[in-house]
Design a protein around this motif. Structure first.
Motif, PDB file in Angstrom:
ATOM      1  N   LYS A   1      46.515  17.119  57.857  1.00  0.00           N
ATOM      2  CA  LYS A   1      47.105  17.493  56.391  1.00  0.00           C
ATOM      3  C   LYS A   1      47.432  16.326  55.586  1.00  0.00           C
ATOM      4  O   LYS A   1      47.897  15.290  55.976  1.00  0.00           O
ATOM      5  CB  LYS A   1      48.662  18.008  57.082  1.00  0.00           C
ATOM      6  CG  LYS A   1      48.783  19.095  57.804  1.00  0.00           C
ATOM      7  CD  LYS A   1      50.007  19.905  58.208  1.00  0.00           C
ATOM      8  CE  LYS A   1      50.047  20.946  58.883  1.00  0.00           C
ATOM      9  NZ  LYS A   1      51.521  21.541  58.953  1.00  0.00           N
TER      10      LYS A   1
ATOM     11  N   LYS B   1      49.158  14.219  52.455  1.00  0.00           N
ATOM     12  CA  LYS B   1      50.292  13.777  52.061  1.00  0.00           C
ATOM     13  C   LYS B   1      51.313  14.789  51.669  1.00  0.00           C
ATOM     14  O   LYS B   1      50.927  15.728  50.847  1.00  0.00           O
ATOM     15  CB  LYS B   1      50.518  12.784  51.154  1.00  0.00           C
ATOM     16  CG  LYS B   1      51.781  11.942  50.936  1.00  0.00           C
ATOM     17  CD  LYS B   1      51.539  10.810  49.855  1.00  0.00           C
ATOM     18  CE  LYS B   1      52.750  10.100  49.676  1.00  0.00           C
ATOM     19  NZ  LYS B   1      52.624   8.925  48.717  1.00  0.00           N
ATOM     20  N   GLU B   2      52.703  14.920  52.095  1.00  0.00           N
ATOM     21  CA  GLU B   2      53.406  16.067  51.665  1.00  0.00           C
ATOM     22  C   GLU B   2      53.331  16.068  50.186  1.00  0.00           C
ATOM     23  O   GLU B   2      53.651  15.325  49.248  1.00  0.00           O
ATOM     24  CB  GLU B   2      54.926  15.689  52.378  1.00  0.00           C
ATOM     25  CG  GLU B   2      55.978  16.782  52.102  1.00  0.00           C
ATOM     26  CD  GLU B   2      57.489  16.467  52.396  1.00  0.00           C
ATOM     27  OE1 GLU B   2      58.175  17.073  52.284  1.00  0.00           O
ATOM     28  OE2 GLU B   2      57.320  15.211  53.083  1.00  0.00           O
TER      29      GLU B   2
END
Length: 401
Positions: free
Chosen positions: A144, A146-147
């Motif tokens: 995933k 980075k936020e």
């Protein structure tokens, strides 16, 4: 006289032949003719010529060595080595896929040595037609980003790969994939990755492992809210309320040094000076330098809500007033002298209706006051969406305990 000359010539010829005979007798005794067997590595040449004919070797079980028989004088073989003999199978001699064997050809650079035989004389070959088809590369991101970020594009360069393999394998190919780790990624990357080839049952084809690689381009974007920007003030007794924008968020891309610093994206300013009614505007987004939009339109819709101001009166008893900055050690006693306190707020009707009287805090600052009666302004903690119509005072009494 002539008879004598004839006898002398005949004698000379006989003498020469006899000398030659004696030389061969001596040579055969000191350096006789002999035969040797050498174990010579077998070389395979011109394999690339098969591809030009659309053919490949199905089974490469060629013998690693062949036995070569040579004939020559004994002294000649004293310093002969494997570098002086070559045994070669020339694949350019293959005519078509039906060719089943090729001869082993032997070459030597030694004078006085003759080739007598080779075992095996021929090698069997098993050929098959070579298939070649373009297959699209499916990029599979893993992990995933980075936020607040996402993968918006992933492309293989080139987008398709050409695979050379037997027809049987070509016909079984279902998909070509390239896996790329994007865990905690916040910027665009280009990486070279090996491709994995799967058959139609989803099983990896081991024969094609580590034979294909492509460059993978990964484009990362950050999601930020779009903030409408306005300039000017509405007409008197009107206010601008909620500004709605469609779409509400934008995806932006660029260097990580720039993108990490951006928390929102503003529109170009909308002029609301002296207007008294709501409106919808199509405006462009104001892009900082080095920032580009991804899957987001450059122009957005902004609803500017213009509302007429309303008023609402609130009534409080004197016990609702609090005192700020009172004297230490309770040396003074403070009292509000007005029994009823009224204040009026202005704002949109919707915002005014949200306000409960108990949510408002009314206070008076008594810092530095000694005994006596005073008229002091009332401080009211209000939401940002409403205001006091005017400033309000209250009478208070200060007495020493």
């Amino acid at each position: 006289m002539n008879e004598l000359l004839k006898r002398d010539l005949t004698l000379k010829i006989v003498s020469v032949f006899f000398a030659i005979f004696l030389w061969f007798v001596v040579l055969d005794s000191s350096n006789p003719v002999t035969w040797i067997e050498l174990n010579v590595p077998l070389k395979i040449e011109n394999e690339s010529s098969l591809r030009e004919k659309g053919i490949m070797i199905k089974n490469e079980n060629f013998p690693r060595n062949v036995s070569v028989s040579l004939k020559g004088r004994k002294n000649t073989f004293n310093n002969i080595g494997l570098n002086d003999i070559e045994a070669i199978v020339d694949l350019s001699k293959v005519e078509d896929v039906n060719t089943q064997f090729l001869y082993v050809n032997v070459y030597t650079n030694k004078d006085g040595v003759s080739f007598q035989g080779v075992t095996p004389r021929v090698v069997e070959i098993e050929l098959e037609k070579l298939g070649e088809n373009p297959f699209p590369v499916k990029v599979v991101p893993t992990g995933k980003p980075k936020e607040g970020y996402k993968v918006v594009r992933s492309n293989a360069i080139p987008a398709t790969v050409s695979i050379e393999a037997p027809d049987e394998i070509i016909n079984s190919i279902g998909e070509v994939r390239a896996y790329v780790d994007v865990d905690n990624l916040s910027n665009d990357i280009i990486v070279n990755k090996e491709c994995l080839v799967y058959n139609k049952e989803g099983e990896k084809i081991a024969e094609l492992d580590k034979k294909i690689s492509v460059d993978i381009s990964i484009e990362i974007a950050k999601e930020v809210p779009i903030v409408p920007a306005v300039r000017g003030r509405p007409a008197k007794n009107y206010t601008d309320g909620i500004h709605r924008v469609v779409p509400e968020k934008a995806w932006i891309s660029g260097s990580s040094e720039i993108i990490d610093q951006i928390d929102n994206l503003k529109t170009e300013p909308i002029d609301i000076d002296n207007i008294s009614e709501s409106m919808t505007k199509i405006v462009n987004l104001a892009l900082p330098e080095g920032v580009r939009l991804v899957d987001t339109p450059r122009s957005v819709y902004v609803d500017v809500v213009i509302e007429e101001l309303a008023e609402r009166e609130f009534v409080f008893g004197k016990e609702s007033i609090e005192f700020d900055n009172t004297a230490r050690n309770n040396s003074f006693r403070y009292e509000v002298l007005d029994e009823i306190i009224k204040i009026t707020l202005t704002g949109t009707r919707q915002e005014l209706n949200k306000i409960a009287p108990e949510s408002l805090r009314l206070s008076v600052d008594v810092n530095g006051l000694s005994e006596g009666e005073y008229k002091r302004p009332i401080n009211v903690v209000l939401p940002d969406t409403v205001k006091l119509v005017e400033n309000y005072d209250v009478k208070i009494s200060v007495k020493r305990n």
